[in-house]
Design an enzyme around this catalytic site. Structure first.
Site, mmCIF file in Angstrom:
data_model
loop_
_atom_site.group_PDB
_atom_site.id
_atom_site.type_symbol
_atom_site.label_atom_id
_atom_site.label_comp_id
_atom_site.label_asym_id
_atom_site.label_seq_id
_atom_site.Cartn_x
_atom_site.Cartn_y
_atom_site.Cartn_z
ATOM 1 N N ASP A 183 90.778 45.488 41.883
ATOM 2 C CA ASP A 183 89.321 45.561 41.660
ATOM 3 C C ASP A 183 88.589 44.744 42.729
ATOM 4 O OD1 ASP A 183 89.477 47.219 39.454
ATOM 5 O OD2 ASP A 183 89.257 45.613 37.975
ATOM 6 N N GLN A 220 78.971 62.127 66.988
ATOM 7 C CA GLN A 220 78.301 63.375 67.390
ATOM 8 C C GLN A 220 77.092 63.065 68.292
ATOM 9 O OE1 GLN A 220 79.609 66.231 66.694
ATOM 10 N NE2 GLN A 220 78.031 67.589 67.463
ATOM 11 N N THR A 256 100.761 45.862 54.041
ATOM 12 C CA THR A 256 99.906 45.252 55.067
ATOM 13 C C THR A 256 100.349 43.807 55.259
ATOM 14 O OG1 THR A 256 98.068 46.647 54.439
ATOM 15 C CG2 THR A 256 97.517 44.634 55.623
ATOM 16 N N PRO A 263 108.187 54.137 48.014
ATOM 17 C CA PRO A 263 108.276 55.521 48.489
ATOM 18 C C PRO A 263 107.906 56.542 47.400
ATOM 19 C CG PRO A 263 110.164 54.264 49.256
ATOM 20 C CD PRO A 263 109.379 53.352 48.364
ATOM 21 N N GLU A 314 94.304 51.128 48.965
ATOM 22 C CA GLU A 314 93.824 50.398 47.772
ATOM 23 C C GLU A 314 93.323 51.364 46.707
ATOM 24 O OE1 GLU A 314 91.994 46.637 48.172
ATOM 25 O OE2 GLU A 314 93.036 46.182 50.047
ATOM 26 N N PHE A 324 100.948 41.986 49.958
ATOM 27 C CA PHE A 324 100.884 42.413 48.559
ATOM 28 C C PHE A 324 101.767 43.655 48.433
ATOM 29 C CE2 PHE A 324 98.513 44.723 45.171
ATOM 30 C CZ PHE A 324 98.224 43.708 44.258
ATOM 31 N N GLU A 371 90.570 59.869 45.259
ATOM 32 C CA GLU A 371 90.845 60.690 44.064
ATOM 33 C C GLU A 371 91.138 59.757 42.877
ATOM 34 O OE1 GLU A 371 92.055 61.283 47.125
ATOM 35 O OE2 GLU A 371 90.956 63.152 47.475
ATOM 36 N N SER A 398 103.178 49.285 46.375
ATOM 37 C CA SER A 398 103.573 50.683 46.611
ATOM 38 C C SER A 398 105.033 50.830 47.011
ATOM 39 C CB SER A 398 102.708 51.280 47.713
ATOM 40 O OG SER A 398 101.359 51.170 47.375
ATOM 41 N N ARG A 429 88.926 46.476 46.123
ATOM 42 C CA ARG A 429 88.068 47.657 46.291
ATOM 43 C C ARG A 429 86.628 47.248 46.570
ATOM 44 N NH1 ARG A 429 91.409 50.574 41.371
ATOM 45 N NH2 ARG A 429 93.241 51.035 42.661
HETATM 46 N N1 CAA Z 1 92.256 44.803 35.164
HETATM 47 C C1 CAA Z 1 93.070 44.373 34.154
HETATM 48 N N2 CAA Z 1 93.839 45.195 33.431
HETATM 49 C C2 CAA Z 1 93.828 46.498 33.735
HETATM 50 C C3 CAA Z 1 93.023 47.028 34.756
HETATM 51 C C4 CAA Z 1 92.205 46.127 35.488
HETATM 52 N N3 CAA Z 1 91.425 46.562 36.467
HETATM 53 N N4 CAA Z 1 93.206 48.346 34.833
HETATM 54 C C5 CAA Z 1 94.091 48.664 33.881
HETATM 55 N N5 CAA Z 1 94.470 47.544 33.225
HETATM 56 C C6 CAA Z 1 95.404 47.479 32.104
HETATM 57 C C7 CAA Z 1 94.936 48.409 31.013
HETATM 58 O O1 CAA Z 1 94.025 47.768 30.159
HETATM 59 C C8 CAA Z 1 96.229 48.761 30.338
HETATM 60 O O2 CAA Z 1 96.636 47.697 29.471
HETATM 61 P P1 CAA Z 1 96.544 47.845 27.864
HETATM 62 O O3 CAA Z 1 97.491 48.953 27.530
HETATM 63 O O4 CAA Z 1 96.948 46.512 27.395
HETATM 64 O O5 CAA Z 1 95.139 48.197 27.564
HETATM 65 C C9 CAA Z 1 97.250 48.787 31.452
HETATM 66 O O6 CAA Z 1 96.687 47.976 32.497
HETATM 67 C C10 CAA Z 1 97.549 50.183 31.963
HETATM 68 O O7 CAA Z 1 96.340 50.738 32.473
HETATM 69 P P2 CAA Z 1 96.071 52.286 32.512
HETATM 70 O O8 CAA Z 1 96.547 52.911 31.229
HETATM 71 O O9 CAA Z 1 94.653 52.470 32.885
HETATM 72 O O10 CAA Z 1 97.026 52.806 33.675
HETATM 73 P P3 CAA Z 1 97.081 54.273 34.299
HETATM 74 O O11 CAA Z 1 98.475 54.467 34.760
HETATM 75 O O12 CAA Z 1 96.505 55.295 33.411
HETATM 76 O O13 CAA Z 1 96.101 54.239 35.538
HETATM 77 C C11 CAA Z 1 95.797 53.893 37.865
HETATM 78 C C12 CAA Z 1 96.312 53.388 36.513
HETATM 79 C C13 CAA Z 1 94.308 53.720 37.899
HETATM 80 C C14 CAA Z 1 96.147 55.310 38.214
HETATM 81 C C15 CAA Z 1 96.524 52.892 38.759
HETATM 82 O O14 CAA Z 1 97.899 53.204 38.767
HETATM 83 C C16 CAA Z 1 96.006 52.822 40.145
HETATM 84 O O15 CAA Z 1 95.022 52.104 40.397
HETATM 85 N N6 CAA Z 1 96.659 53.509 41.088
HETATM 86 C C17 CAA Z 1 96.377 53.324 42.495
HETATM 87 C C18 CAA Z 1 97.268 52.230 43.028
HETATM 88 C C19 CAA Z 1 96.703 51.574 44.223
HETATM 89 O O16 CAA Z 1 95.508 51.304 44.319
HETATM 90 N N7 CAA Z 1 97.583 51.283 45.181
HETATM 91 C C20 CAA Z 1 97.231 50.609 46.371
HETATM 92 C C21 CAA Z 1 98.218 49.500 46.624
HETATM 93 S S1 CAA Z 1 97.700 48.214 47.695
HETATM 94 C C22 CAA Z 1 97.710 48.920 49.242
HETATM 95 O O17 CAA Z 1 97.054 49.884 49.478
HETATM 96 C C23 CAA Z 1 98.580 48.292 50.316
HETATM 97 C C24 CAA Z 1 97.943 47.202 51.052
HETATM 98 O O18 CAA Z 1 98.636 46.305 51.519
HETATM 99 C C25 CAA Z 1 96.496 47.195 51.355
#
Ligand code: CAA
Length: 395
Positions: free
Chosen positions: A240, A348, A159, A129, A375, A124, A379, A127, A243
């Site tokens: 979702d 521990q 991953t 840089p 994921e 997937f 924070e 992310s 997580r």
């Molecule tokens: N399901 C469906 N739609 C969603 C949603 C969800 N869970 N969350 C947000 N949306 C939609 C919103 O409704 C919005 O759409 P509308 O404008 O139509 O309503 C749109 O997406 C934008 O959402 P936000 O305004 O909430 O976006 P934001 O920028 O304010 O916040 C964030 C987003 C929570 C910070 C998000 O960027 C985030 O989760 N960041 C962390 C990224 C992450 O988890 N990265 C890990 C990558 S995977 C990994 O780790 C590698 C691996 O291989 C394991």
């Protein structure tokens, strides 16, 4: 009435998964961690046993598990090996969910089937840089060229990057923000897809974490996943699920840390008696037990609520989706911190031996740390929870 009991079938499922993992996974976990080696033979056996396609409906060759059953699987894997929980998290919770919830029939018949059978592993690629927590700011572009798209950019923290046959990659097809992001399905071997550095990690060393380069990779328009401009939703819906499944894996790790602590405390004699008879140790166990038990109810209540809302989150009412996004964030954040707490206290209790490579808890101690980071860092989870509480209130 609220029932918190597992059904007979669910208990049976847990027993058979545990039996399988104790036989096929536990014996190799220390070694794959030491050698930073992907446990290919075990993953192949898991594929053969159907564990790589559990959330996929039978129609596409999977087992059709609900979220509760899937959390049982992830909890059991988390008890043994966080590397494999990570491999499955990327393949199944993120990759297969994206295909299942947003793929068209043709994509599901081809790619989801291959993933469910374990013929192809999914990576997937969100992310970059310069775009980690701020996922909306990705710079990888996908430019339309006739019926195709040309993808260019670099990805990080992928991953399964080394082993994957299918890559779900997020790229910018339009302007700024979420609306301009599109998800694509790219197959291994695509011209222009190359592999960069593999991260040398402190934990989850049995899973690969790669840098990937997309250099003018041509993808057919039929491989757009979920529609042009809908990619951010694809990513967030999958995260979702990811997580929630990580919360179950963390619960498994916390439980294992407790088991190891109890076993050590019963065996280790100091001051003329087993240290488990000392209140200093019993109080530590009590704190671990309280947090872990509370987490158990949180994880399975959240999974059960998700099942109650229906199999496809992309079709849920917006308010239900928002509630689940908050609750998956609560589960992931609490679970990862509970796992960290429990492995720390367990180490521990082990004393000096817990600080050596000869003890199992040493591996869990290193592995636990990533649950608070990937994921979505904790924070980001707190941001999601707090923002929802201010926006929609608390019910
Ligand atoms: N399901 C469906 N739609 C969603 C949603 C969800 N869970 N969350 C947000 N949306 C939609 C919103 O409704 C919005 O759409 P509308 O404008 O139509 O309503 C749109 O997406 C934008 O959402 P936000 O305004 O909430 O976006 P934001 O920028 O304010 O916040 C964030 C987003 C929570 C910070 C998000 O960027 C985030 O989760 N960041 C962390 C990224 C992450 O988890 N990265 C890990 C990558 S995977 C990994 O780790 C590698 C691996 O291989 C394991």
């Amino acid at each position: 009435m609220i029932s918190f009991a597992f059904s007979e079938e669910q208990q049976l499922l847990r027993r058979s998964i545990r039996e399988f993992l104790e036989k096929e996974l536990r014996p190799v976990s220390a070694e794959t961690d030491r050698d930073a080696r992907f446990p290919a033979e075990t993953i192949a056996k898991m594929g053969g046993a159907g564990y790589l396609g559990t959330i996929v409906p039978e129609k596409y060759g999977g087992a059709g598990f609900g979220k509760v059953e899937y959390c049982i699987l992830m909890e059991e894997i988390g008890r043994v090996d966080a590397s494999v929980a990570t491999i499955l998290g990327a393949h199944s919770s993120l990759g297969s969910s994206a295909l299942l919830y947003y793929g068209n029939e043709q994509q599901k018949q081809l790619y989801l089937r291959q993933a469910a059978a374990g013929e192809k592993i999914i990576s997937f690629n969100l992310s970059e840089p310069e775009a980690g927590s701020d996922a909306k700011s990705i710079k990888t572009t996908a430019v339309r060229d006739g019926s195709c798209f040309r993808i260019s950019g670099s990805k990080m923290w992928a991953t399964n990057g080394r082993e994957a046959g299918i890559f779900i990659v997020f790229a910018r097809t339009g302007g700024r923000g979420a609306e301009g992001i599109t998800a694509f399905i790219v197959e291994r071997g695509a011209k222009g897809l190359t592999f960069g550095r593999e991260e040398d990690k402190m934990g989850i060393r049995g899973s690969s974490t790669m840098q990937l380069f997309y250099d003018d990779v041509v993808v057919d328009g039929g491989n757009v996943l979920g529609g042009v401009g809908n990619g951010f939703k694809v990513a967030m819906t999958s995260l979702d699920v990811g997580r929630l499944s990580l919360s179950a894996a963390s619960l498994g790790m916390a439980g294992r840390a407790i088991e190891l602590a109890i076993s050590h405390a019963r065996r280790r004699v100091q001051f003329g008696r087993p240290i488990g008879e000392l209140q200093a140790i019993q109080f530590k166990l009590a704190d671990m037990g309280m947090r872990s038990r509370a987490l158990h109810y949180l994880v399975y209540a959240t999974a059960s609520r998700a099942d109650g809302l229906g199999p496809n989150p992309a079709e849920w009412k917006r308010s239900d989706r928002e509630e689940m996004t908050r609750d998956c964030a609560i589960a992931k954040c609490s679970a990862s911190e509970t796992a960290s707490f429990c492995v720390d206290e367990s180490l521990q209790i082990h004393g000096g031996i817990g600080f050596t490579k000869s003890s199992e808890i040493e591996r869990h101690y290193r592995d636990a740390r990533i649950y608070e980071i990937y994921e979505g860092t904790n924070e980001i989870q707190r941001l999601l929870i707090g923002r929802d509480m201010i926006g929609r209130g608390w019910q």
